[in-house]
Enzyme design. Structure first.
Site, PDB file in Angstrom:
ATOM      1  N   HIS A  20     -75.689 -46.998 -14.564  1.00 45.45           N
ATOM      2  CA  HIS A  20     -77.033 -46.475 -14.334  1.00 45.45           C
ATOM      3  C   HIS A  20     -77.897 -46.933 -15.506  1.00 45.45           C
ATOM      4  O   HIS A  20     -77.388 -47.148 -16.611  1.00 45.45           O
ATOM      5  CB  HIS A  20     -76.938 -44.949 -14.274  1.00 45.45           C
ATOM      6  CG  HIS A  20     -78.215 -44.229 -14.006  1.00 45.45           C
ATOM      7  ND1 HIS A  20     -79.193 -44.044 -14.952  1.00 45.45           N
ATOM      8  CD2 HIS A  20     -78.665 -43.625 -12.882  1.00 45.45           C
ATOM      9  CE1 HIS A  20     -80.194 -43.344 -14.418  1.00 45.45           C
ATOM     10  NE2 HIS A  20     -79.897 -43.092 -13.169  1.00 45.45           N
TER      11      HIS A  20
ATOM     12  N   ASP B  63     -70.538 -41.751 -19.370  1.00 43.47           N
ATOM     13  CA  ASP B  63     -71.674 -41.234 -18.619  1.00 43.47           C
ATOM     14  C   ASP B  63     -71.076 -40.485 -17.441  1.00 43.47           C
ATOM     15  O   ASP B  63     -70.730 -41.079 -16.426  1.00 43.47           O
ATOM     16  CB  ASP B  63     -72.561 -42.396 -18.158  1.00 43.47           C
ATOM     17  CG  ASP B  63     -73.608 -41.929 -17.150  1.00 43.47           C
ATOM     18  OD1 ASP B  63     -74.379 -42.784 -16.658  1.00 43.47           O
ATOM     19  OD2 ASP B  63     -73.650 -40.729 -16.844  1.00 43.47           O
TER      20      ASP B  63
ATOM     21  N   GLN C  48     -72.046 -37.990 -12.620  1.00 38.28           N
ATOM     22  CA  GLN C  48     -71.686 -37.792 -11.209  1.00 38.28           C
ATOM     23  C   GLN C  48     -70.350 -37.089 -11.012  1.00 38.28           C
ATOM     24  O   GLN C  48     -69.862 -36.997  -9.893  1.00 38.28           O
ATOM     25  CB  GLN C  48     -71.661 -39.156 -10.492  1.00 38.28           C
ATOM     26  CG  GLN C  48     -73.027 -39.816 -10.385  1.00 38.28           C
ATOM     27  CD  GLN C  48     -73.975 -39.096  -9.430  1.00 38.28           C
ATOM     28  OE1 GLN C  48     -73.530 -38.369  -8.539  1.00 38.28           O
ATOM     29  NE2 GLN C  48     -75.265 -39.272  -9.620  1.00 38.28           N
TER      30      GLN C  48
ATOM     31  N   LYS D 273     -77.447 -32.017 -11.538  1.00 38.17           N
ATOM     32  CA  LYS D 273     -76.536 -32.645 -10.566  1.00 38.17           C
ATOM     33  C   LYS D 273     -75.418 -31.700 -10.143  1.00 38.17           C
ATOM     34  O   LYS D 273     -74.710 -31.969  -9.188  1.00 38.17           O
ATOM     35  CB  LYS D 273     -75.857 -33.861 -11.198  1.00 38.17           C
ATOM     36  CG  LYS D 273     -76.790 -34.848 -11.810  1.00 38.17           C
ATOM     37  CD  LYS D 273     -77.188 -35.917 -10.865  1.00 38.17           C
ATOM     38  CE  LYS D 273     -77.969 -36.951 -11.650  1.00 38.17           C
ATOM     39  NZ  LYS D 273     -78.592 -37.946 -10.818  1.00 38.17           N
TER      40      LYS D 273
ATOM     41  N   CYS E 217     -81.581 -46.549  -9.747  1.00 38.21           N
ATOM     42  CA  CYS E 217     -81.553 -46.817 -11.207  1.00 38.21           C
ATOM     43  C   CYS E 217     -80.305 -47.609 -11.574  1.00 38.21           C
ATOM     44  O   CYS E 217     -79.657 -47.358 -12.600  1.00 38.21           O
ATOM     45  CB  CYS E 217     -81.594 -45.512 -11.999  1.00 38.21           C
ATOM     46  SG  CYS E 217     -83.110 -44.609 -11.778  1.00 38.21           S
TER      47      CYS E 217
HETATM   48  C1  LIG Z   1     -74.443 -42.081 -13.330  1.00 42.76           C
HETATM   49  C2  LIG Z   1     -75.761 -41.512 -13.810  1.00 42.76           C
HETATM   50  N1  LIG Z   1     -76.058 -41.581 -15.128  1.00 42.76           N
HETATM   51  C3  LIG Z   1     -77.209 -41.077 -15.620  1.00 42.76           C
HETATM   52  C4  LIG Z   1     -78.140 -40.480 -14.777  1.00 42.76           C
HETATM   53  C5  LIG Z   1     -79.401 -39.929 -15.395  1.00 42.76           C
HETATM   54  O1  LIG Z   1     -79.371 -38.511 -15.285  1.00 42.76           O
HETATM   55  P1  LIG Z   1     -80.684 -37.679 -15.704  1.00 42.76           P
HETATM   56  O2  LIG Z   1     -80.862 -37.904 -17.174  1.00 42.76           O
HETATM   57  O3  LIG Z   1     -80.353 -36.268 -15.356  1.00 42.76           O
HETATM   58  O4  LIG Z   1     -81.793 -38.258 -14.873  1.00 42.76           O
HETATM   59  C6  LIG Z   1     -77.876 -40.388 -13.401  1.00 42.76           C
HETATM   60  C7  LIG Z   1     -78.883 -39.768 -12.466  1.00 42.76           C
HETATM   61  N2  LIG Z   1     -78.870 -40.420 -11.194  1.00 42.76           N
HETATM   62  C8  LIG Z   1     -79.863 -40.358 -10.312  1.00 42.76           C
HETATM   63  C9  LIG Z   1     -81.069 -39.787 -10.438  1.00 42.76           C
HETATM   64  O5  LIG Z   1     -81.741 -39.981  -9.236  1.00 42.76           O
HETATM   65  N3  LIG Z   1     -80.960 -40.702  -8.370  1.00 42.76           N
HETATM   66  C10 LIG Z   1     -79.781 -40.942  -9.016  1.00 42.76           C
HETATM   67  O6  LIG Z   1     -78.824 -41.541  -8.551  1.00 42.76           O
HETATM   68  C11 LIG Z   1     -76.660 -40.896 -12.905  1.00 42.76           C
HETATM   69  O7  LIG Z   1     -76.341 -40.801 -11.604  1.00 42.76           O
END
Ligand SMILES: Cc1ncc(COP(=O)(O)O)c(CNc2co[nH]c2=O)c1O
Length: 407
Positions: free
Chosen positions: A124, A201, A204, A227, A365
């Site tokens: 990501h 990371d 998920q 999430k 992303c």
């Molecule tokens: C694997 C992964 N890493 C980092 C992030 C970033 O997380 P945040 O800091 O809470 O935004 C996401 C968010 N993924 C997604 C956010 O919107 N659609 C997605 O798939 C993710 O799926």
């Protein structure tokens, strides 16, 4: 093994019981963000209605109660990921900030110009861009381990790139775009055999499967509250104490200091040394409530339920002529990314939305990963604890309409 009572789970989520364009909502965008159960909503409302105050230094009762709930959430989260101690749990805004914290603090202090940060094609943007920024500021290098055509990330594809120049492995636990589950233990063992720390990371993973940072053996683990049935604005960086202890502060301000003079300041130990300013108090309490709620379910039963949905969705979507599933790694989390020969992902997303189905259309992303497959976008259906086979049917039937419209 316990089976999940999905209807009882769904009763906890007020938002699910509505119609979209006259059709029952089928919320299949959980990889982007999950919905919130009543206990999380109630915990945050109760905080604001009955004991909210700023934390840590207050001498009045409300501040003490608020502090107890805030630090109690930290302890709850530490137990949930089997962290050796709750002081290793740092609250951030989310996974993105958690990874930036490691890049900025650990990276700048311990990575040397010319050293490599090893990432993968699955990443990501939150686990790519901070390392590019560090490269541009510090002169480290980025290396990228390849995924296979089916979205599998073979451990050896990563481990064979770990060399004497590798300063850090930064890797997803689960791909948000393809669902690929990464063989973390094998990769971590190989990295540690060469003295290389591993940042994960983990965004998920926690809503879908047990995360045990000690069993994984990793050094840093980042995830987001929104999430995993918790609120936005709160996430976690877990790090091994011996690493956190020697890392310089990430941001300066109140809360993270012992004393300040105009000449110099002294900094607190982790976690507070990494938590400058007034924290996201109500959100942290909400995340603690989300962990309590999730912990009330058998995570193996949740994983089995979601795997059943994944298998059913894969079966139904594979039967649609001209629909191409992108990413068929085994094992895989309950995420199905796909394209259709005759329709653009955004058109597909728009049409299924009119059938009440919420999916994500775009690059998720993960633009470099899309490029690796020669795509600019996919449609992604991602399942959570409250989804049902009926919702898979609702998606598949709507995609049949797309096929007829565009086929
Ligand atoms: C694997 C992964 N890493 C980092 C992030 C970033 O997380 P945040 O800091 O809470 O935004 C996401 C968010 N993924 C997604 C956010 O919107 N659609 C997605 O798939 C993710 O799926």
């Amino acid at each position: 093994r316990n089976t999940l009572d999905v209807e009882r789970v769904r009763a906890d989520f007020p938002i699910l019981h509505q119609e979209i364009y006259g059709k029952p909502l089928a919320y299949l965008d959980n990889a982007a963000s999950s919905q919130k159960p009543r206990p999380v909503i109630n915990a945050m409302t109760e905080a604001m209605e009955s004991y909210y105050a700023n934390v840590h230094r207050g001498v009045h009762r409300l501040s003490q109660v608020s502090t107890d709930h805030y630090e109690g959430a930290r302890e709850t989260i530490a137990r949930f990921i089997n962290a050796p101690k709750s002081d290793e749990v740092i609250f951030t805004r989310g996974a993105t900030e958690a990874i930036n914290l490691v890049a900025s603090s650990y990276g700048r202090a311990f990575l040397k110009p010319g050293q490599e940060v090893l990432i993968t094609e699955l990443e990501h943007h939150a686990n790519i861009v901070p390392w590019q920024m560090l490269r541009d500021q510090l002169g480290i290098k980025l290396r990228v381990a390849p995924v296979d055509d089916d979205g599998t990330l073979r451990a050896e594809a990563v481990t064979e790139l770990i060399g004497e120049n590798t300063g850090l492995v930064a890797i997803a636990h689960i791909s948000n775009a393809l669902g690929t589950i990464v063989p973390l233990q094998e990769i971590t063992a190989a990295a540690h055999a060469k003295g290389v720390p591993v940042l994960v990371d983990g965004c998920q993973a926690p809503p879908h499967q047990k995360v045990d940072v000690q069993a994984l053996g990793v050094d840093f683990y980042a995830f987001s509250g929104h999430k995993m049935y918790g609120p936005t604005g709160i996430g976690v960086l877990w790090g091994r104490w011996d690493l956190l202890k020697k890392m310089p502060p990430y941001q300066g301000g109140g809360e993270m200091i012992y004393s300040v003079t105009f000449e110099k300041s002294t900094f607190k130990e982790p976690p507070h040394g990494f938590e400058a300013g007034t924290p996201a108090i109500v959100e942290a309490i909400g995340l603690g409530a989300a962990v309590d709620w999730l912990s009330g379910h058998d995570l193996d039963a949740v994983a089995a339920h979601e795997h059943k949905l994944l298998a059913y969705a894969t079966e139904r979507l594979s039967a649609i002529e001209g629909l191409n599933i992108i990413g068929r790694a085994e094992p895989k989390a309950a995420i199905v990314s796909f394209t259709m020969d005759q329709a653009h992902p955004h058109d597909i997303g728009t049409i299924v939305d009119r059938a009440g189905v919420a999916v994500r259309a775009g690059h998720h992303c993960a633009q470099p990963l899309m490029e690796r497959y020669g795509l600019s976008a996919t449609v992604r259906a991602s399942f959570g604890i409250y989804n049902t086979e009926q919702e898979v049917d609702q998606l598949a039937d709507a995609l049949q309409v797309v096929k007829e419209l565009f086929g």
